[in-house]
Design an enzyme around this catalytic site. Sequence first.
Site, short mmCIF file in Angstrom:
data_model
loop_
_atom_site.label_atom_id
_atom_site.label_comp_id
_atom_site.label_asym_id
_atom_site.label_seq_id
_atom_site.Cartn_x
_atom_site.Cartn_y
_atom_site.Cartn_z
N ARG A 136 -2.17 -5.86 -8.23
CA ARG A 136 -1.03 -6.74 -7.98
C ARG A 136 -0.90 -7.78 -9.08
O ARG A 136 0.03 -7.80 -9.85
CB ARG A 136 -1.18 -7.44 -6.63
CG ARG A 136 -0.89 -6.54 -5.46
CD ARG A 136 -1.44 -7.10 -4.21
NE ARG A 136 -2.85 -7.40 -4.35
CZ ARG A 136 -3.66 -7.66 -3.37
NH1 ARG A 136 -3.22 -7.70 -2.15
NH2 ARG A 136 -4.93 -7.91 -3.58
N HIS A 153 0.84 -1.21 0.00
CA HIS A 153 0.00 0.00 0.00
C HIS A 153 0.88 1.26 0.00
O HIS A 153 0.60 2.22 -0.72
CB HIS A 153 -0.89 0.06 1.25
CG HIS A 153 -1.92 -1.02 1.34
ND1 HIS A 153 -2.06 -1.83 2.45
CD2 HIS A 153 -2.89 -1.41 0.47
CE1 HIS A 153 -3.07 -2.67 2.26
NE2 HIS A 153 -3.59 -2.45 1.07
N LYS A 212 -17.43 -6.77 6.46
CA LYS A 212 -16.15 -7.38 6.83
C LYS A 212 -15.97 -7.37 8.34
O LYS A 212 -16.53 -6.55 9.04
CB LYS A 212 -15.01 -6.59 6.18
CG LYS A 212 -14.83 -6.92 4.72
CD LYS A 212 -13.49 -6.42 4.22
CE LYS A 212 -13.26 -6.82 2.76
NZ LYS A 212 -12.00 -6.30 2.23
N SER A 257 -3.22 -7.86 3.02
CA SER A 257 -3.37 -7.73 4.47
C SER A 257 -3.75 -9.06 5.11
O SER A 257 -3.29 -9.37 6.23
CB SER A 257 -4.44 -6.68 4.79
OG SER A 257 -4.08 -5.44 4.24
O1 PNS Z 1 -9.01 -2.81 0.43
P1 PNS Z 1 -10.36 -3.26 -0.06
O2 PNS Z 1 -11.02 -4.17 0.97
O3 PNS Z 1 -10.32 -3.88 -1.41
O4 PNS Z 1 -11.24 -1.91 -0.16
C1 PNS Z 1 -12.56 -1.99 -0.59
C2 PNS Z 1 -13.27 -0.62 -0.61
C3 PNS Z 1 -13.32 0.00 0.78
C4 PNS Z 1 -12.53 0.32 -1.54
C5 PNS Z 1 -14.68 -0.94 -1.15
O5 PNS Z 1 -15.29 -1.87 -0.32
C6 PNS Z 1 -15.59 0.27 -1.33
O6 PNS Z 1 -15.44 1.03 -2.26
N1 PNS Z 1 -16.56 0.42 -0.40
C7 PNS Z 1 -17.53 1.48 -0.44
C8 PNS Z 1 -18.89 0.99 -0.91
C9 PNS Z 1 -19.09 1.24 -2.38
O7 PNS Z 1 -18.91 2.35 -2.89
N2 PNS Z 1 -19.48 0.18 -3.10
C10 PNS Z 1 -19.72 0.19 -4.52
C11 PNS Z 1 -18.47 -0.15 -5.29
S1 PNS Z 1 -18.80 -0.48 -6.99
#
Ligand code: PNS
Length: 160
Positions: A90, A17, A41, A128
Amino acid sequence: MKTSVYPGSFDPVTNGHIDVIERALKIFDNVIVTVGDNPEKKPLFTIQERIDMLKESTKHLKNIEIDSFSGLLLNYVKSKNSKIIIRGLRAVSDFEFEFQRALLNRVVDKEVETIFIMTKEDYVYLNSSIIKEMTKFKGKVNGLVPKIVEEKLREKFNKT
Ligand code: PNS
């Protein structure tokens, strides 16, 4: 002023990150790293703990803000007057998931672009979850996460 938003769970932040953040700072004027509160989560660290680790791990960097958000990412990005979402990429395994989200976000708001930044080759295998698993079973993660994260992981797993 090009403000970009780098969202993620950061549970916890890894050197992968940090590498993405450093690369993003070379392209954009500033980067808002934001911890998403995802009720689906079950995180190991609280939002505040994740923010604190991110702050400590990025204190050598300028033009960076650490924040958190809940709800729709697009709403958050707009509230920050940004049109750019950064995601790290990645390996091939990330692609389908990221592709779907980026396209959906673009359909919902065509003004917002998702920019993918390829992580340094040293960290392509890193995430993570694997770090948490490694530490839980007393494996060494030095060089893979910032020092503060190593300490906090040790504290967490020694308690449990
Ligand atoms: O590190 P991660 O777990 O891949 O992060 C995921 C994150 C927080 C970026 C994703 O869950 C997110 O965007 N959540 C907000 C909800 C949202 O906007 N959902 C629609 C996405 S198309």
